[in-house]
Design an enzyme around this catalytic site. Structure first.
Site, PDB file in Angstrom:
ATOM      1  N   ASP A 155      -0.098  -7.684   1.663  1.00  0.00           N
ATOM      2  CA  ASP A 155       0.453  -6.328   1.663  1.00  0.00           C
ATOM      3  C   ASP A 155       1.981  -6.363   1.628  1.00  0.00           C
ATOM      4  O   ASP A 155       2.654  -6.152   2.641  1.00  0.00           O
ATOM      5  CB  ASP A 155      -0.043  -5.594   2.913  1.00  0.00           C
ATOM      6  CG  ASP A 155       0.154  -4.089   2.845  1.00  0.00           C
ATOM      7  OD1 ASP A 155       0.592  -3.593   1.791  1.00  0.00           O
ATOM      8  OD2 ASP A 155      -0.135  -3.412   3.855  1.00  0.00           O
ATOM      9  N   SER A 188       4.275   2.214   8.244  1.00  0.00           N
ATOM     10  CA  SER A 188       3.919   1.186   7.265  1.00  0.00           C
ATOM     11  C   SER A 188       5.146   0.668   6.523  1.00  0.00           C
ATOM     12  O   SER A 188       6.020   1.425   6.113  1.00  0.00           O
ATOM     13  CB  SER A 188       2.933   1.745   6.243  1.00  0.00           C
ATOM     14  OG  SER A 188       1.618   1.674   6.698  1.00  0.00           O
ATOM     15  N   HIS A 205       0.816  -1.220   0.000  1.00  0.00           N
ATOM     16  CA  HIS A 205       0.000   0.000   0.000  1.00  0.00           C
ATOM     17  C   HIS A 205       0.851   1.271   0.000  1.00  0.00           C
ATOM     18  O   HIS A 205       0.378   2.330  -0.387  1.00  0.00           O
ATOM     19  CB  HIS A 205      -0.987   0.003   1.172  1.00  0.00           C
ATOM     20  CG  HIS A 205      -0.381   0.228   2.519  1.00  0.00           C
ATOM     21  ND1 HIS A 205      -0.245  -0.770   3.463  1.00  0.00           N
ATOM     22  CD2 HIS A 205       0.116   1.342   3.106  1.00  0.00           C
ATOM     23  CE1 HIS A 205       0.293  -0.269   4.563  1.00  0.00           C
ATOM     24  NE2 HIS A 205       0.515   1.009   4.373  1.00  0.00           N
TER      25      HIS A 205
END
Length: 356
Positions: free
Chosen positions: A128, A225, A75
């Site tokens: 992811d 992230s 992402h």
């Protein structure tokens, strides 16, 4: 695979260890500053064009798994995050060996190629993972080994550490220096009760791992992230998403490395680093809280979806259980040509990318 072509950023072999973090830098949520020499595999993804010059343009984390390969969250490379397709982010760099984002230490390494998992589901954040190929090699002792399926590092209750430059307080206060927080790998039953589906998101044990403390207080957050979760000296997870930050009963959710290891291996090439590498520091074992692998009796739920930030456009106005990752929003001045990303309020299922 989408190829990226960039000029070389300088000889990575000349990397110098970054100085220790400034004492005045505030702590990560439940964590503390660390010297990048203790975690040379922790790297920052950066783009000054997209996120401004502050903090070297950092917006996500990543992990060195070989001398030329970095794994991160898929992402982080999405159009929603970058504001453009990844192939159009011409100044995208991986910052290696720089603990303090205000300094000029380490190196900003250009990319030769990028691969984003085509199976990544942006609605659930399953799969992811992405693999970046560096234009230059890093020192041989920088990468970290992946924990394969069946490794004891995945056992519930195992002490772990999560690293990053993200939000330190859960309110948009982003770190200038690398930090680490001590957490525990938590049992799948706990995680499934914390995230049973709906607006809170759904935990999927086959591809996800969760870590934190049942009582909250230590966690990754926005800006982290793609960064590493390390247990027993091996990479077990990548920061992916979560409900708020460090909230009781809502641990952070990570991409389970054993689930994506075949994908990473297919794009990594070369020999994998040995788990006994001297670059991997020992994990400090904190006191183990009781029953960390047991399900919670009640899990607080999100009462309302995250408000759509101004200028977020259609991507932020989507309905349903869309889970924005933990990416760091951009501090002032505002980054050019980039829709802002909301900061996760308490009890909101959001991915953990950085300031935008």
């Amino acid at each position: 695979m989408r190829a990226l072509s960039y000029p070389l950023a300088g000889a990575v072999a000349l990397l110098l260890a970054a100085p220790g973090p400034a004492a005045a830098d505030r702590l990560v949520i439940g964590g503390q500053p660390v010297n990048v020499s203790e975690a040379p595999w922790a790297v920052a993804l950066a783009s000054r064009d997209r996120f401004g010059a502050a903090r070297s343009g950092q917006f996500c984390g990543g992990v060195l798994v070989s001398r030329t390969k970095v794994v991160t969250a898929a992402h982080c490379l999405s159009h929603e995050v970058l504001g453009v397709d990844v192939g159009e982010a011409r100044d995208l760099r991986v910052i290696v060996g720089r603990g303090d984002l205000r300094s000029g230490s380490g190196a900003e390494v250009a990319l030769r190629d990028t691969w984003v998992n085509p199976g990544f589901d942006a609605t659930t954040n399953a799969g992811d993972v992405a693999v970046l190929t560096l234009a230059e090699q890093v020192p041989a002792n920088f990468p970290i080994a992946l924990a394969q399926a069946g490794d004891q590092a995945y056992r519930p209750g195992t002490p772990a550490k999560v690293y990053g430059w993200g939000d330190m307080l859960g309110n948009g206060t982003y770190a200038q220096t690398l930090r680490a927080a001590g957490v525990f790998v938590l049992g799948d039953v706990f995680c499934e009760q914390a995230y049973p589906g709906g607006p809170e998101g759904a935990y999927r044990r086959a591809s996800m791992l969760c870590a934190g403390r049942p009582e909250g207080g230590r966690d990754a957050c926005q800006g982290d992230s793609g960064g590493p979760l390390v247990a027993r000296g091996k990479l077990v997870g990548l920061v992916s998403w979560g409900s708020g930050c460090a909230q009781p009963g809502h641990p952070g959710v990570y991409t389970r490395m054993s689930a994506v290891a075949p994908l990473v291996a297919a794009h990594k090439g070369g020999a994998a680093p040995q788990s006994a590498s001297p670059a991997v520091p020992p994990v400090v074992t904190p006191l183990l809280p009781p029953d960390v692998s047991q399900p919670v009796q009640q899990v607080p739920t999100r009462t309302q979806p995250a408000p759509a930030p101004e200028g977020a456009g259609q991507a932020s106005a989507q309905t349903g259980p869309q889970l924005p990752p933990r990416i760091a929003p951009q501090a002032a001045p505002q980054p050019p040509s980039r829709p802002a990303d909301g900061i996760a309020p308490q009890g909101t299922g959001l991915p953990r990318r950085g300031p935008q």
